[in-house]
Design a protein around this motif. Structure first.
Motif, PDB file in Angstrom:
ATOM      1  N   TRP A  34      45.880 -19.962 -17.000  1.00  0.00           N
ATOM      2  CA  TRP A  34      45.639 -20.638 -18.231  1.00  0.00           C
ATOM      3  C   TRP A  34      46.787 -21.128 -18.833  1.00  0.00           C
ATOM      4  O   TRP A  34      46.734 -22.108 -19.334  1.00  0.00           O
ATOM      5  CB  TRP A  34      44.754 -19.573 -19.005  1.00  0.00           C
ATOM      6  CG  TRP A  34      44.651 -19.833 -20.581  1.00  0.00           C
ATOM      7  CD1 TRP A  34      43.724 -20.802 -21.187  1.00  0.00           C
ATOM      8  CD2 TRP A  34      45.541 -19.366 -21.526  1.00  0.00           C
ATOM      9  NE1 TRP A  34      43.813 -20.537 -22.253  1.00  0.00           N
ATOM     10  CE2 TRP A  34      44.940 -20.107 -22.655  1.00  0.00           C
ATOM     11  CE3 TRP A  34      46.588 -18.760 -21.842  1.00  0.00           C
ATOM     12  CZ2 TRP A  34      45.626 -19.703 -23.918  1.00  0.00           C
ATOM     13  CZ3 TRP A  34      47.167 -18.610 -22.703  1.00  0.00           C
ATOM     14  CH2 TRP A  34      46.966 -19.015 -23.924  1.00  0.00           C
ATOM     15  N   PRO A 271      47.382 -10.983 -12.651  1.00  0.00           N
ATOM     16  CA  PRO A 271      46.402 -10.783 -11.823  1.00  0.00           C
ATOM     17  C   PRO A 271      46.704 -11.696 -10.592  1.00  0.00           C
ATOM     18  O   PRO A 271      47.401 -12.514 -10.747  1.00  0.00           O
ATOM     19  CB  PRO A 271      44.936 -11.810 -12.391  1.00  0.00           C
ATOM     20  CG  PRO A 271      45.608 -11.866 -13.835  1.00  0.00           C
ATOM     21  CD  PRO A 271      46.992 -11.559 -14.045  1.00  0.00           C
ATOM     22  N   ARG A 275      44.155 -15.599 -12.580  1.00  0.00           N
ATOM     23  CA  ARG A 275      42.932 -15.782 -13.533  1.00  0.00           C
ATOM     24  C   ARG A 275      43.012 -14.706 -14.158  1.00  0.00           C
ATOM     25  O   ARG A 275      42.831 -13.544 -14.191  1.00  0.00           O
ATOM     26  CB  ARG A 275      41.551 -16.055 -12.657  1.00  0.00           C
ATOM     27  CG  ARG A 275      41.611 -17.188 -11.865  1.00  0.00           C
ATOM     28  CD  ARG A 275      40.217 -17.274 -10.846  1.00  0.00           C
ATOM     29  NE  ARG A 275      40.097 -18.437 -10.072  1.00  0.00           N
ATOM     30  CZ  ARG A 275      39.756 -19.591 -10.183  1.00  0.00           C
ATOM     31  NH1 ARG A 275      39.623 -19.942 -11.601  1.00  0.00           N
ATOM     32  NH2 ARG A 275      39.607 -20.380  -9.358  1.00  0.00           N
ATOM     33  N   LEU A 276      42.453 -15.190 -15.724  1.00  0.00           N
ATOM     34  CA  LEU A 276      42.236 -14.030 -16.819  1.00  0.00           C
ATOM     35  C   LEU A 276      40.686 -13.475 -16.526  1.00  0.00           C
ATOM     36  O   LEU A 276      40.295 -12.299 -16.807  1.00  0.00           O
ATOM     37  CB  LEU A 276      42.168 -14.746 -18.018  1.00  0.00           C
ATOM     38  CG  LEU A 276      43.653 -14.777 -18.601  1.00  0.00           C
ATOM     39  CD1 LEU A 276      43.744 -15.459 -20.198  1.00  0.00           C
ATOM     40  CD2 LEU A 276      44.341 -13.467 -18.644  1.00  0.00           C
ATOM     41  N   LEU A 277      39.697 -14.351 -16.123  1.00  0.00           N
ATOM     42  CA  LEU A 277      38.289 -13.858 -15.983  1.00  0.00           C
ATOM     43  C   LEU A 277      37.947 -13.754 -14.326  1.00  0.00           C
ATOM     44  O   LEU A 277      38.714 -14.394 -13.583  1.00  0.00           O
ATOM     45  CB  LEU A 277      37.450 -15.239 -16.577  1.00  0.00           C
ATOM     46  CG  LEU A 277      37.721 -15.470 -17.907  1.00  0.00           C
ATOM     47  CD1 LEU A 277      36.725 -16.460 -18.565  1.00  0.00           C
ATOM     48  CD2 LEU A 277      37.598 -13.888 -18.840  1.00  0.00           C
ATOM     49  N   PRO A 278      37.261 -12.799 -14.256  1.00  0.00           N
ATOM     50  CA  PRO A 278      36.421 -12.076 -15.273  1.00  0.00           C
ATOM     51  C   PRO A 278      37.173 -10.678 -15.490  1.00  0.00           C
ATOM     52  O   PRO A 278      37.006 -10.213 -16.606  1.00  0.00           O
ATOM     53  CB  PRO A 278      35.183 -11.491 -14.281  1.00  0.00           C
ATOM     54  CG  PRO A 278      35.879 -11.631 -12.910  1.00  0.00           C
ATOM     55  CD  PRO A 278      36.800 -12.612 -12.822  1.00  0.00           C
ATOM     56  N   PHE A 279      38.155 -10.148 -14.792  1.00  0.00           N
ATOM     57  CA  PHE A 279      38.676  -9.017 -15.099  1.00  0.00           C
ATOM     58  C   PHE A 279      40.169  -8.970 -15.439  1.00  0.00           C
ATOM     59  O   PHE A 279      40.966  -7.831 -15.641  1.00  0.00           O
ATOM     60  CB  PHE A 279      38.413  -7.835 -14.017  1.00  0.00           C
ATOM     61  CG  PHE A 279      36.691  -7.636 -13.803  1.00  0.00           C
ATOM     62  CD1 PHE A 279      36.228  -7.429 -14.623  1.00  0.00           C
ATOM     63  CD2 PHE A 279      36.542  -8.027 -12.540  1.00  0.00           C
ATOM     64  CE1 PHE A 279      34.657  -7.054 -14.526  1.00  0.00           C
ATOM     65  CE2 PHE A 279      35.098  -7.778 -12.630  1.00  0.00           C
ATOM     66  CZ  PHE A 279      34.119  -7.440 -13.495  1.00  0.00           C
ATOM     67  N   GLY A 280      40.835 -10.024 -15.250  1.00  0.00           N
ATOM     68  CA  GLY A 280      42.457  -9.920 -15.148  1.00  0.00           C
ATOM     69  C   GLY A 280      42.910  -9.890 -16.763  1.00  0.00           C
ATOM     70  O   GLY A 280      43.925  -9.216 -16.927  1.00  0.00           O
ATOM     71  N   TRP A 281      42.056 -10.152 -17.840  1.00  0.00           N
ATOM     72  CA  TRP A 281      42.295  -9.839 -18.890  1.00  0.00           C
ATOM     73  C   TRP A 281      42.669  -8.539 -19.294  1.00  0.00           C
ATOM     74  O   TRP A 281      43.339  -8.503 -20.325  1.00  0.00           O
ATOM     75  CB  TRP A 281      41.156 -10.615 -20.028  1.00  0.00           C
ATOM     76  CG  TRP A 281      40.223  -9.894 -20.022  1.00  0.00           C
ATOM     77  CD1 TRP A 281      39.101 -10.282 -19.128  1.00  0.00           C
ATOM     78  CD2 TRP A 281      39.660  -8.864 -20.618  1.00  0.00           C
ATOM     79  NE1 TRP A 281      37.788  -9.358 -19.320  1.00  0.00           N
ATOM     80  CE2 TRP A 281      38.140  -8.444 -20.401  1.00  0.00           C
ATOM     81  CE3 TRP A 281      40.064  -8.102 -21.793  1.00  0.00           C
ATOM     82  CZ2 TRP A 281      37.569  -7.378 -20.953  1.00  0.00           C
ATOM     83  CZ3 TRP A 281      39.645  -7.117 -22.492  1.00  0.00           C
ATOM     84  CH2 TRP A 281      38.271  -6.864 -21.783  1.00  0.00           C
ATOM     85  N   VAL A 282      41.821  -7.463 -18.667  1.00  0.00           N
ATOM     86  CA  VAL A 282      42.111  -6.241 -19.056  1.00  0.00           C
ATOM     87  C   VAL A 282      43.615  -5.802 -18.902  1.00  0.00           C
ATOM     88  O   VAL A 282      44.151  -5.097 -19.693  1.00  0.00           O
ATOM     89  CB  VAL A 282      41.270  -5.289 -18.166  1.00  0.00           C
ATOM     90  CG1 VAL A 282      41.274  -3.699 -18.600  1.00  0.00           C
ATOM     91  CG2 VAL A 282      39.779  -5.656 -18.259  1.00  0.00           C
TER      92      VAL A 282
END
Length: 370
Positions: A34, A271, A275-282
């Motif tokens: 991103w 990650p 990728r931030l989604l689906p769980f990288g943002w945590v």
């Protein structure tokens, strides 16, 4: 030879940004997709307003096997560069990518290029020499052990090495030493003031950071000042990092002397696929909140007007003590100061006294576009 195409479609852009994750096993670090995409979006990254930038993909049988970016500043005094390298271990791929970058840069009237720089000396710098087992650090690129030899085989000449130095807080000696020094020089210390960045005056404070940076680093090898369009991008980059990090200014008789920036090491939580989604943002949210084991000092400098002045050593010592104190309060066990020019004897001596031994080295090369 592979085919090299300029990135001109959304599909090609996706392949460009996906490549580091696909080749991660070769030793390439994986950026946050991103964030990297935003670096090529003129609406999000003001740097592009006064730099001509081209992305290229190397393809073999329709499959991406390498990538490169060529960058030409409108300012003729700033060097053209190549960077964002990522490729399979294949000299033919590297040659094709470098030829594409050379062609773009030569067409803009430039006879030479530096790299790897993504995009300039103010961004990600160099290819690793050794320390390939070092833990990842924010914006300090990981590259394969075979890359330097391939670059030199293509006629590029090494021109500069930059270093990282890492302080283990359990072993640091600076805080106690500086406390004793501050007592001995109390009258002078009374003239020195440290203050954190005022987040209520955020835009103006970012401009002060940029002004100090441009002044303090102006005499360094390869220095490129932050231009106005780039300063806004600096503000957007810093804002999330300051949830747990800090910028501290030093002032002498209310005049700016220097600054230090300390930011959590988000690379610990990057990650694997970028990728931030689906769980990288945590993991990234936890890292932004400071829940990591290490941090980086990307800026530590003193204004040129105070070089050789008593304020210089006192301000440097006080800023380092403040950075160490912040790291302790956040629970960060390691503090990396990077990057440092290999020939910067004063900074290397300061690192030795902390002690913060060299923990990484990156090299920059120069080549002709003719």
């Amino acid at each position: 030879m592979p085919e090299v195409r300029r990135v001109a479609t959304p599909e090609a852009a996706r392949a460009f940004h996906a490549l580091p994750a696909r080749l991660r096993h070769l030793g390439w670090s994986v950026p946050l997709r991103w964030e990297e995409r935003r670096q090529f979006d003129p609406a999000a990254f003001g740097f592009l307003a006064d730099h001509a930038v081209a992305r290229f993909l190397a393809l073999r049988e329709g499959r991406a096997v390498g990538r490169i970016v060529a960058c030409v500043p409108q300012d003729g005094s700033a060097p053209a560069s190549f960077g964002f390298l990522c490729l399979e271990q294949d000299p033919a791929v590297l040659r094709a990518l470098l030829d594409a970058a050379r062609g773009f840069i030569a067409a803009a009237g430039r006879a030479a290029m530096l790299g790897p720089l993504s995009f300039t000396i103010n961004h990600e710098v160099g290819a690793q020499l050794g320390w390939h087992d070092r833990p990842p650090m924010l914006r300090m690129p990981g590259t394969p052990a075979w890359l330097p030899a391939l670059l030199e085989a293509e006629g590029l000449a090494p021109v500069q090495d930059v270093l990282a130095c890492t302080l283990d807080l359990a072993a640091e000696r600076h805080s106690a030493r500086f406390a004793a020094l501050a007592l001995r020089r109390a009258p002078e210390m009374a003239r020195l003031r440290l203050r954190p960045m005022d987040r209520r005056d955020y835009t103006a404070e970012v401009e002060r950071i940029a002004a100090l940076y441009n002044d303090a680093w102006a005499a360094n090898w390869g220095a490129v000042p932050l231009r106005p369009a780039e300063v806004a991008g600096l503000g957007r980059l810093l804002r999330p990092l300051l949830w747990a990090g800090e910028v501290v200014f030093a002032e002498w008789d209310r005049r700016p002397v220097g600054l230090v920036a300390v930011v959590p090491n988000l690379a610990e939580a990057m990650p694997a696929d970028g990728r931030l989604l689906p769980f990288g943002w945590v993991g990234m949210a936890r890292a932004l909140a400071g829940r990591v084991g290490s941090a980086r000092i990307p800026m530590l400098g003193i204004s040129r007007a105070f070089r050789g002045h008593p304020a210089s050593a006192l301000a440097m010592g006080a800023l380092l003590r403040e950075a160490i104190g912040l790291a302790r309060r956040r629970g960060w066990r390691k503090l990396e100061i990077s990057w440092i020019l290999e020939g910067n004897a004063a900074m290397r001596n300061a690192m030795a006294r902390l002690p913060a031994p060299v923990s990484g080295r990156w090299r920059i090369w120069q080549g002709s576009t003719g």
